[in-house]
Enzyme design. Sequence first.
Site, PDB file in Angstrom:
ATOM      1  N   ASP A 164     -25.017  37.094  14.456  1.00  0.00           N
ATOM      2  CA  ASP A 164     -25.761  36.464  15.315  1.00  0.00           C
ATOM      3  C   ASP A 164     -27.368  36.904  16.088  1.00  0.00           C
ATOM      4  O   ASP A 164     -28.242  36.736  16.468  1.00  0.00           O
ATOM      5  CB  ASP A 164     -25.911  35.775  16.850  1.00  0.00           C
ATOM      6  CG  ASP A 164     -24.613  37.052  17.698  1.00  0.00           C
ATOM      7  OD1 ASP A 164     -24.568  38.146  16.912  1.00  0.00           O
ATOM      8  OD2 ASP A 164     -23.929  36.190  18.535  1.00  0.00           O
ATOM      9  N   ASP A 192     -24.202  42.763  17.859  1.00  0.00           N
ATOM     10  CA  ASP A 192     -24.272  41.467  17.745  1.00  0.00           C
ATOM     11  C   ASP A 192     -25.752  40.935  18.464  1.00  0.00           C
ATOM     12  O   ASP A 192     -25.546  42.287  19.752  1.00  0.00           O
ATOM     13  CB  ASP A 192     -22.836  41.320  18.615  1.00  0.00           C
ATOM     14  CG  ASP A 192     -22.576  39.578  18.364  1.00  0.00           C
ATOM     15  OD1 ASP A 192     -22.249  38.598  17.959  1.00  0.00           O
ATOM     16  OD2 ASP A 192     -22.912  39.387  19.386  1.00  0.00           O
ATOM     17  N   HIS A 235     -16.331  40.055  23.972  1.00  0.00           N
ATOM     18  CA  HIS A 235     -16.381  39.801  25.540  1.00  0.00           C
ATOM     19  C   HIS A 235     -15.070  40.114  25.727  1.00  0.00           C
ATOM     20  O   HIS A 235     -15.231  39.432  27.437  1.00  0.00           O
ATOM     21  CB  HIS A 235     -17.319  38.074  25.393  1.00  0.00           C
ATOM     22  CG  HIS A 235     -18.185  38.546  24.981  1.00  0.00           C
ATOM     23  ND1 HIS A 235     -19.713  38.834  25.186  1.00  0.00           N
ATOM     24  CD2 HIS A 235     -19.362  37.669  23.915  1.00  0.00           C
ATOM     25  CE1 HIS A 235     -20.446  38.707  24.172  1.00  0.00           C
ATOM     26  NE2 HIS A 235     -20.381  37.087  24.182  1.00  0.00           N
TER      27      HIS A 235
HETATM   28 ZN   LIG Z   1     -22.753  37.636  20.038  1.00  0.00          ZN
END
Ligand SMILES: [Zn+2]
Length: 300
Positions: free
Chosen positions: A242, A159, A123
């Site tokens: 995740d 992810d 990110h």
């Molecule tokens: Zn993540």
Amino acid sequence: MSTTVIWHPACRGHDPGAGHPERPERIDAVLTELRAPDLQAAVAWCEAQPAGREPLLAVHPAAYVDALERMAAAGGAMLDSDTIMAPGSWEAALAAAGIALRAVDQAMEAGTAFGATRPPGHHALATHAMGFCLFNNVVVAARHAQRRGLGKVLIVDWDVHHGNGTQALVEADPSVRFVSMHQYPWYPGTGAAKERGVGNVFTVPRPPGLPREKYVHDLLAGVDAALEGWRPDLVLVSAGFDSLAGDPLGGFTLEPEDMATLTTALRERAAGAPVAGVLEGGYRLDLLAAGVRAHVRALA
Ligand SMILES: [Zn+2]
């Protein structure tokens, strides 16, 4: 066969505070799992050097790098509502980037490697920390590989969250192709199907709760689209766990064995190019450990 796990003890020292999902215990869970007796033959270990300034400056402006260092030295700061710079975070961020760099070197030497990075990176934008991420480890690794002569880099991000930072850093650069499968709409809100960069971005936005086979199929279809008429010199995996069923921060239904399936499929498609995994998210410790184990076994 074996693969090398790259790690650094400073990754544990980044402490975003009580109750934060991106907690030091994550890296403990990963390293403990990979030290299991039955993995001894499959895993070699390498402690990374923390990243120096130069590889970071290929991705982040000096003013941003300096600001992070100053904030950590001053005792820490909130960078956004869930991204924290604590006293140990500077060393951890340098260690995580250094792990990603070494994972490239190791994969060039031996074919595969896994970087046990923390904090995660996908990110992080050029000038902004975001979503638990400080430096964009996987893009730092990609630029390092390019300096070492691997001109074309494929980044595959599984992810559950869109790798918005990675995409922003490569979307104008056709030498890097980026495939991201992520829950959508979901944090961080980007990653719609229409986002194509300069034809080098392949987003696979999907709702939660689909059958797990569908996620495996659709991500590999995205990879196949990216590989049409284009052969990468290196494959980097933004390996977030995740996306496994039961993670508190996402709603995908993948199982640890799917991470092995995806890893093996990527190695086949890489056709001999080095493949390096770089850890991103994964917030239920048992799932994170099981997912990393499956990924690393398939790398080995
Ligand atoms: Zn993540």
